[in-house]
Design a protein around this motif. Sequence first.
Motif, PDB file in Angstrom:
ATOM      1  N   ASN A   1      -1.849   3.730  -4.008  1.00  0.00           N
ATOM      2  CA  ASN A   1      -1.790   4.209  -2.645  1.00  0.00           C
ATOM      3  C   ASN A   1      -2.441   3.669  -1.576  1.00  0.00           C
ATOM      4  OD1 ASN A   1      -0.456   6.143  -4.243  1.00  0.00           O
ATOM      5  ND2 ASN A   1      -2.319   7.261  -4.466  1.00  0.00           N
ATOM      6  N   ILE A   2      -1.944   3.666  -0.473  1.00  0.00           N
ATOM      7  CA  ILE A   2      -2.438   2.983   0.699  1.00  0.00           C
ATOM      8  C   ILE A   2      -4.031   3.673   1.233  1.00  0.00           C
ATOM      9  CG2 ILE A   2      -2.588   2.805   3.233  1.00  0.00           C
ATOM     10  CD1 ILE A   2      -1.521   0.404   1.985  1.00  0.00           C
ATOM     11  N   ASP A   3      -5.016   3.074   1.559  1.00  0.00           N
ATOM     12  CA  ASP A   3      -6.197   3.743   1.970  1.00  0.00           C
ATOM     13  C   ASP A   3      -6.379   2.865   3.388  1.00  0.00           C
ATOM     14  OD1 ASP A   3      -6.430   4.799  -0.689  1.00  0.00           O
ATOM     15  OD2 ASP A   3      -7.048   2.779  -1.218  1.00  0.00           O
ATOM     16  N   VAL A   4      -7.377   3.390   3.973  1.00  0.00           N
ATOM     17  CA  VAL A   4      -7.677   2.836   5.324  1.00  0.00           C
ATOM     18  C   VAL A   4      -9.428   2.834   5.583  1.00  0.00           C
ATOM     19  CG1 VAL A   4      -7.662   5.195   6.328  1.00  0.00           C
ATOM     20  CG2 VAL A   4      -7.350   3.331   7.696  1.00  0.00           C
TER      21      VAL A   4
ATOM     22  N   ASN B   1      14.077   6.648  11.030  1.00  0.00           N
ATOM     23  CA  ASN B   1      14.942   6.684  12.140  1.00  0.00           C
ATOM     24  C   ASN B   1      14.370   6.655  13.469  1.00  0.00           C
ATOM     25  OD1 ASN B   1      17.722   6.976  10.782  1.00  0.00           O
ATOM     26  ND2 ASN B   1      16.888   8.732  10.098  1.00  0.00           N
ATOM     27  N   GLY B   2      13.022   5.921  13.611  1.00  0.00           N
ATOM     28  CA  GLY B   2      12.101   5.769  14.722  1.00  0.00           C
ATOM     29  C   GLY B   2      11.402   6.985  15.143  1.00  0.00           C
ATOM     30  N   GLY B   3      11.346   8.090  14.453  1.00  0.00           N
ATOM     31  CA  GLY B   3      10.559   9.149  14.568  1.00  0.00           C
ATOM     32  C   GLY B   3       9.151   9.141  13.801  1.00  0.00           C
ATOM     33  N   PHE B   4       8.264   9.778  14.272  1.00  0.00           N
ATOM     34  CA  PHE B   4       6.919  10.004  13.668  1.00  0.00           C
ATOM     35  C   PHE B   4       6.443  11.490  13.709  1.00  0.00           C
ATOM     36  CE2 PHE B   4       7.056   5.185  14.271  1.00  0.00           C
ATOM     37  CZ  PHE B   4       6.353   4.987  13.122  1.00  0.00           C
ATOM     38  N   ALA B   5       5.867  11.966  12.548  1.00  0.00           N
ATOM     39  CA  ALA B   5       5.530  13.370  12.742  1.00  0.00           C
ATOM     40  C   ALA B   5       4.156  13.514  12.253  1.00  0.00           C
ATOM     41  CB  ALA B   5       6.470  14.358  11.837  1.00  0.00           C
ATOM     42  N   PHE B   6       3.224  14.393  12.638  1.00  0.00           N
ATOM     43  CA  PHE B   6       1.919  14.553  11.964  1.00  0.00           C
ATOM     44  C   PHE B   6       1.760  14.993  10.374  1.00  0.00           C
ATOM     45  CE2 PHE B   6      -1.486  17.496  10.972  1.00  0.00           C
ATOM     46  CZ  PHE B   6      -2.488  16.672  11.055  1.00  0.00           C
ATOM     47  N   SER B   7       1.097  14.253   9.800  1.00  0.00           N
ATOM     48  CA  SER B   7       0.799  14.581   8.456  1.00  0.00           C
ATOM     49  C   SER B   7      -0.699  15.022   8.208  1.00  0.00           C
ATOM     50  CB  SER B   7       1.279  13.252   7.388  1.00  0.00           C
ATOM     51  OG  SER B   7       0.796  13.691   6.225  1.00  0.00           O
ATOM     52  N   SER B   8      -1.616  14.250   8.772  1.00  0.00           N
ATOM     53  CA  SER B   8      -3.027  14.596   7.989  1.00  0.00           C
ATOM     54  C   SER B   8      -3.955  13.930   9.072  1.00  0.00           C
ATOM     55  CB  SER B   8      -3.191  13.958   6.804  1.00  0.00           C
ATOM     56  OG  SER B   8      -4.222  14.222   6.114  1.00  0.00           O
TER      57      SER B   8
ATOM     58  N   ASP C   1      -3.752   9.716  -0.760  1.00  0.00           N
ATOM     59  CA  ASP C   1      -3.290  10.448  -1.919  1.00  0.00           C
ATOM     60  C   ASP C   1      -1.880   9.953  -2.343  1.00  0.00           C
ATOM     61  OD1 ASP C   1      -1.825  11.969  -0.428  1.00  0.00           O
ATOM     62  OD2 ASP C   1      -2.738  13.769  -0.638  1.00  0.00           O
ATOM     63  N   GLY C   2      -1.267   9.159  -1.745  1.00  0.00           N
ATOM     64  CA  GLY C   2       0.133   8.857  -1.899  1.00  0.00           C
ATOM     65  C   GLY C   2       1.183   9.715  -1.463  1.00  0.00           C
ATOM     66  N   ALA C   3       0.652  10.925  -1.001  1.00  0.00           N
ATOM     67  CA  ALA C   3       1.634  12.044  -0.559  1.00  0.00           C
ATOM     68  C   ALA C   3       1.498  12.182   0.831  1.00  0.00           C
ATOM     69  CB  ALA C   3       1.461  13.067  -1.282  1.00  0.00           C
ATOM     70  N   GLY C   4       0.884  11.374   1.677  1.00  0.00           N
ATOM     71  CA  GLY C   4       0.725  11.644   3.083  1.00  0.00           C
ATOM     72  C   GLY C   4      -0.565  12.325   3.469  1.00  0.00           C
TER      73      GLY C   4
ATOM     74  N   ILE D   1      -9.247  -0.570  12.710  1.00  0.00           N
ATOM     75  CA  ILE D   1      -9.173  -0.045  11.286  1.00  0.00           C
ATOM     76  C   ILE D   1      -8.367  -1.112  10.456  1.00  0.00           C
ATOM     77  CG2 ILE D   1      -9.088   2.370  11.907  1.00  0.00           C
ATOM     78  CD1 ILE D   1      -6.114   2.310  11.811  1.00  0.00           C
ATOM     79  N   ALA D   2      -8.423  -1.047   9.484  1.00  0.00           N
ATOM     80  CA  ALA D   2      -7.453  -1.703   8.394  1.00  0.00           C
ATOM     81  C   ALA D   2      -7.221  -1.126   7.142  1.00  0.00           C
ATOM     82  CB  ALA D   2      -8.359  -3.035   7.762  1.00  0.00           C
ATOM     83  N   VAL D   3      -5.969  -1.347   6.524  1.00  0.00           N
ATOM     84  CA  VAL D   3      -5.193  -0.661   5.482  1.00  0.00           C
ATOM     85  C   VAL D   3      -4.988  -1.857   4.240  1.00  0.00           C
ATOM     86  CG1 VAL D   3      -4.380   1.053   7.108  1.00  0.00           C
ATOM     87  CG2 VAL D   3      -3.036  -1.034   6.576  1.00  0.00           C
ATOM     88  N   GLY D   4      -4.933  -0.983   3.224  1.00  0.00           N
ATOM     89  CA  GLY D   4      -4.641  -1.535   1.810  1.00  0.00           C
ATOM     90  C   GLY D   4      -4.932  -0.818   0.611  1.00  0.00           C
ATOM     91  N   ASP D   5      -4.687  -1.022  -0.391  1.00  0.00           N
ATOM     92  CA  ASP D   5      -5.046  -0.326  -1.574  1.00  0.00           C
ATOM     93  C   ASP D   5      -6.392  -0.757  -2.092  1.00  0.00           C
ATOM     94  OD1 ASP D   5      -5.038   1.105  -4.012  1.00  0.00           O
ATOM     95  OD2 ASP D   5      -3.594   0.209  -4.907  1.00  0.00           O
ATOM     96  N   ILE D   6      -7.155  -0.109  -1.565  1.00  0.00           N
ATOM     97  CA  ILE D   6      -8.649  -0.468  -1.822  1.00  0.00           C
ATOM     98  C   ILE D   6      -9.151   0.028  -3.291  1.00  0.00           C
ATOM     99  CG2 ILE D   6     -11.080   0.343  -1.070  1.00  0.00           C
ATOM    100  CD1 ILE D   6      -9.983   0.446   1.915  1.00  0.00           C
ATOM    101  N   ASN D   7      -8.594   1.183  -3.704  1.00  0.00           N
ATOM    102  CA  ASN D   7      -9.287   1.651  -5.035  1.00  0.00           C
ATOM    103  C   ASN D   7      -8.354   1.267  -6.033  1.00  0.00           C
ATOM    104  OD1 ASN D   7      -7.390   3.747  -4.149  1.00  0.00           O
ATOM    105  ND2 ASN D   7      -8.751   5.275  -4.689  1.00  0.00           N
ATOM    106  N   ARG D   8      -7.197   0.596  -6.066  1.00  0.00           N
ATOM    107  CA  ARG D   8      -6.200   0.133  -6.831  1.00  0.00           C
ATOM    108  C   ARG D   8      -5.546   1.275  -7.731  1.00  0.00           C
ATOM    109  NH1 ARG D   8      -8.677  -4.814 -10.101  1.00  0.00           N
ATOM    110  NH2 ARG D   8      -9.900  -3.157 -11.135  1.00  0.00           N
ATOM    111  N   ASP D   9      -5.426   2.127  -6.951  1.00  0.00           N
ATOM    112  CA  ASP D   9      -4.398   3.295  -7.501  1.00  0.00           C
ATOM    113  C   ASP D   9      -3.093   3.324  -7.124  1.00  0.00           C
ATOM    114  OD1 ASP D   9      -4.648   4.303  -5.031  1.00  0.00           O
ATOM    115  OD2 ASP D   9      -5.326   6.488  -5.596  1.00  0.00           O
TER     116      ASP D   9
END
Length: 592
Positions: free
Chosen positions: A365-368, A337-344, A384-387, A355-363
């Motif tokens: 989940n997004i990596d950076v 809904n337009g908001g962002f909150a700290f995760s990690s 880790d797919g959980a933030g 920086i660049a993002v993508g599933d680098i290790n093919r699990d």
Amino acid sequence: MKTLIISLCGIFFFLNTYILFAQAPLVINISPQRQVINASRNTQISVTFNNPVNTSTINTSTFRVFGKLSGPASGTFQFGAANKAITFTPSTPFLAGEWITVSLTKEIRGTNNVPLTVGYNWNFWTKAEPGTLNVNLIRTIPVRRQGEGLIQCYGALGSDFNDDGRPDLAIVNEVSEDFRVFLNNGTNYDTIYSIYTIPSGSYPSPSEGADFNHDGIIDIVIGNAANTILSAFVGTGNAGFQSGISYTAGNLVRGVSVVDFDGDGHDDVVTANRGGNNISLFKNSGTGIFAPAVNINTVGNGETGVMIADANNDGISDAFIGCYGSNEIVLLLGNGNGGFAFSSRKTLNGPPWAIAVGDINRDGNIDVAAALSGNNRIGVLFGDGAGGLGTTVNYSSGNFPLAIDIGDVDGDNDLDLIASNYGAGTFSMFGNNGSGVFTNTPITLPASEAGSCITVLDRDNDGDMDLAGIDEVDDLLFIFNNGPVNIEPISTEIPSSFVLSQNYPNPFNPETKIKFDVPQDARRPVGASETQDVRIVIYNSAGKEVQTLIDQGLIAGKYEITWNASALESGIYFYKILAGGFVESKKMVLLK
């Protein structure tokens, strides 16, 4: 008492029925799956909901598909499973090896007229055909006009700006404060098509494309690294743009990313502001006009890079922030809904410039990955797919890497990394072993003075990924060619004339061989090693150029090339050689 009990049971039954009936649609399955690396270029995109949807609410404004290289996708919708399943069939194939974003908006409603609670989106990559990391430099193109001094070209945005099925380039220039469009002619980007001044610009550099006003045309936003301005350019079609509109962000806009962060169906913008120590959120009104920025202070310092992707697999976009001042990646989770909150947050072994993002290790989940400019390294963090983010894995790069790009360059169904080394005047290619481990000795590609950024794209539409790199000191564009074409000298004899032989086998599937002779230039002494430019181009039966096999200088000799046409459909094709004033074409048949 019995009457009261029956009445209460009736109320409970009615409430339960109403709650079930009023339930918002919920996505329970998608295809292609998020972060898939090798979806077909003709892939259909499917979504299954838990409850039927109102089919009248499904259109290309509420079910949006955008290719980073090909732009907004048009197509048709089919409905199945009692209107619980939606399938989108694109009208034209996606481009090879591109990042696709699918966005479902809150305007999608169930048959009960209840909308999605939040928007839903995911990303995947289209298939890149087999290639090599040892790409060849085939052209060096000036970005300056004749007689022009330093313009300091920094970034190259690859997208199909004139909708001809080939990725073009928009090159942003810091000193001349403009961007220059180079159209893809099927082989190269030889001339400047147009130049657009950036109003209020001051060292413009980061750029991103999107269809902000839903007219099916790619628009561009550009950040200005030396002031507070975000510049927006609305596309008019045929690679044209309206005059830029300026918006105020935080200070020193170093990163720009696009996302529909509130699920209303209109792409918004996020900027990373190194001097403001914050990020700015720009909400799209729906017409391509943005509301004043909402600035957010993250836990980091010197926010410089920003990339958007779904870090916790909930269908809502999240923000990865590269913090130059505090040497870290900060992950903010979106709420839809337009908001962002700290995760990690995770510390890096140097300051991240890009920086660049993508599933680098093919699990799944997004990596950076980050260019660690002050430490001559790149760093990779696995999600880790959980933030959450893991620890940094480091690889040595050239001197002062300030940009990093990602794509399946060798076509082996994993994502490779390319660092641009400002201090070394090179680009470093890191090959992925398939599990997210990269070679410790990267392949070095040449720039001249300062490798500044590189773009991964299929320039010649042969299905594999080529590269376009920038040098910001010499203002040059470097074109690196990949390809399924293997050129082999087959004789030391010096031919007396140009010859183009018939391909064999013919018909073929999917490979064929073509022999050709390149004679000694009569103006040169026998044995001189100077090259002659040779082009061999493939056309379909309608006369449309579909692929360039060769566009490079060759010394005199007899050659054979092996061409893999697996990316093309069955039919009659023609191949033509153009070299030293010699032109000849022949017919061949692809049978699958």
